[in-house]
Each structure stands twice: as C-alpha cells, then as structure tokens.
Design an enzyme around this catalytic site. Structure first.
Site, PDB file in Angstrom:
ATOM      1  N   GLU A 130      17.015 -12.720 -37.293  1.00  0.00           N
ATOM      2  CA  GLU A 130      17.331 -13.910 -36.512  1.00  0.00           C
ATOM      3  C   GLU A 130      18.591 -13.612 -35.715  1.00  0.00           C
ATOM      4  OE1 GLU A 130      17.835 -17.327 -38.962  1.00  0.00           O
ATOM      5  OE2 GLU A 130      15.755 -17.367 -39.641  1.00  0.00           O
ATOM      6  N   ASP A 177      26.061 -25.567 -37.813  1.00  0.00           N
ATOM      7  CA  ASP A 177      26.638 -24.324 -38.306  1.00  0.00           C
ATOM      8  C   ASP A 177      27.916 -24.571 -39.094  1.00  0.00           C
ATOM      9  OD1 ASP A 177      24.609 -23.070 -36.987  1.00  0.00           O
ATOM     10  OD2 ASP A 177      25.818 -22.475 -35.259  1.00  0.00           O
TER      11      ASP A 177
END
Length: 278
Positions: free
Chosen positions: A50, A61
């Site tokens: 990824e 995040d």
C-alpha cells in the site's frame, strides 16, 4: 477481469497462509529513498504494497503516518511523482500488487478520468479511498472498477449488519477491516474480537479480508493472521523510517535495512500463523 490482487490472494490461499500487506507513504522521506524502500519490500516478505498518497489533512491517520505524509510533502512529493514511483517500481517487479491509499481530494484535483488512466498505465492495482462512502460509488469506485482497478472498501467495528451490505456491494480485491475504533496506530487490536469480526464479514462475501490499524509486531501479525486473509502493517514501518533519519529528515544508510528487518520479522510472523493452526 483478474487483477494482480486477485491472483496474489488466490496463490496465498493455495499456500494456506495470509498475506502481509505493508504500507508506506509515497515519497517518505524523499522520492529516491522512498522508491528504494518500496523496491526492497517484496524481497523482505511483503505480499502486497500500500502506497499512501500524501495529503495535508489526513483525518484517519495517526501521528506516525501524519508525520510521514508531512515529510513527503516537504520533500516535494506530488500525485505525479507517486504514479512515477509506481512506474519505476514496475520496471523491476510486475507481480507485487500495489494499492494507493488515502483521500479523495488529491485525486479530484488531478482529475478522476486522467487519474484512473495514468494509474492504470503506471501499474496501480487497487485504491483505498478513506473518505468516499458507498453512496458516492458513481464518483470513483465504479469508474475504477471499469478501468480494471480494484476498489477496496473499509469495514470497521462500527459497521453493523444493516450497513455491511452497502460496504461490500461494489468492493473488489479484498475487504480492509479496521481492527480498532480510531486513527491508525493508536491502539493494539484484540485478536479474539478481530476473529469474530472477520468471520462475520466472510459470511457475507467471498472476498479476502485483510486486517489493519494497530498491528506492530510479529506476534500481533501471527495472532491476527490466524483469522484474517491478510495482515496490514503501516504505522510501525513508517515509524521505523523516522527513527533512522538524519537531522534534516533525510534517509541514512540505516533506513532501508531497518525497514527490511522489521518487514522480514512481520513476514515470519504472518507465515507461521496458519502453520501453527494447521
């Protein structure tokens, strides 16, 4: 149409083991250093890669991945450079699946049609777009699938039975189960709870289920891999990159070796998961 992701998970299923899915932010800590890291991942044991698309407002995040994105942006990473990184990787590796993960804004700014064409030409296999819900499938999901790019949806601990069918309807490649409620890297997953959740999802779909958010060690990877078709590790790798950088946030001679050591250990944990349970 069979994609690299489909073929990889089918091959690993035949082997009887889960995939190790590794995440790094494209361009962290710089383009050339980031490319060197990406090229080293398959040899260290990564089955799927990824690549995070750096964005200035990464709402899902945690601190480690946010910092990695900021380093990449400060180093001049752009969407054009991210696709170029995939293209350069493909010069030496035509088998390892690459998934771009991130937020819709950079794609929208690039232009959806142009992005899908350029991503496909570069060798991108899948997309994980955190902030595009199923209700917006016409926007990017369906065009991506028509272009031969898997669109991978996130399921979470709060995805109930009423919501799950919508999440799964146009998902392809694999389902990404977020093992915790919160941001990346913020807590360790509960292997028993993850096992129950994966079973619930797999009762509704034939797609592989990969589990991420919070897996940091080989032991955790082994425990999660006992139930899941894939184990995703991101924050621990991005934090390892940070720990090796110089005072100017540049790569050092230790950056790639440190990442490969961690990924090799994680791969060993993942590969032993099914062997222990066989």
């Amino acid at each position: 149409m069979s994609t690299r992701i489909d073929r990889k998970f089918a091959a690993l299923k035949a082997e009887g083991r889960p995939a190790l899915v590794t995440f790094i932010t494209a361009g962290d800590p710089g383009f050339e250093a980031g490319l060197e890291i990406v090229k080293a991942l398959p040899g260290a044991g990564a089955d799927v890669i990824e690549l995070g698309m750096p964005f200035s407002d990464p709402m899902a995040d945690g601190p480690a991945v946010q910092a990695g994105g900021l380093r990449a942006l400060k180093a001049g990473q752009t969407m054009v450079k991210t696709l170029e990184m995939v293209r350069r990787f493909r010069e030496g590796d035509d088998e390892t699946p690459i998934v771009l993960m991130g937020y819709y804004n950079p794609i929208y700014s690039y232009g959806n049609e142009k992005f899908l064409k350029d991503a496909k030409d570069a060798g991108v296999d899948g997309l994980i777009i955190v902030d595009l819900p199923p209700e917006a499938d016409d926007e990017l999901c369906l065009p991506a699938m028509e272009a031969g790019i898997n669109f991978i949806r996130l399921a979470t601990p709060t995805t109930d039975e009423a919501r799950l069918p919508a999440v799964l309807e146009n998902t392809s490649g694999f389902v990404y189960y977020v093992s915790i409620t919160g941001i990346t890297g913020s807590a360790a997953p509960d292997a028993d709870a993850v096992g129950r959740a994966v079973g619930r999802i797999k009762a509704r779909t034939d797609l592989p289920v990969a589990v991420g958010f919070g897996v940091r060690t080989a032991e955790q990877a082994r425990a999660i891999g006992a139930a899941a078709d894939g184990v995703v590790v991101g924050s621990a790798i991005v934090d390892t990159i940070r720990q090796t950088l110089d005072a100017a946030n540049g790569a050092t001679a230790e950056t790639v070796p440190a990442v490969t050591r961690l990924v090799s250990a994680l791969a060993e944990g993942v590969r032993s998961a099914r062997l222990q349970d066989a």
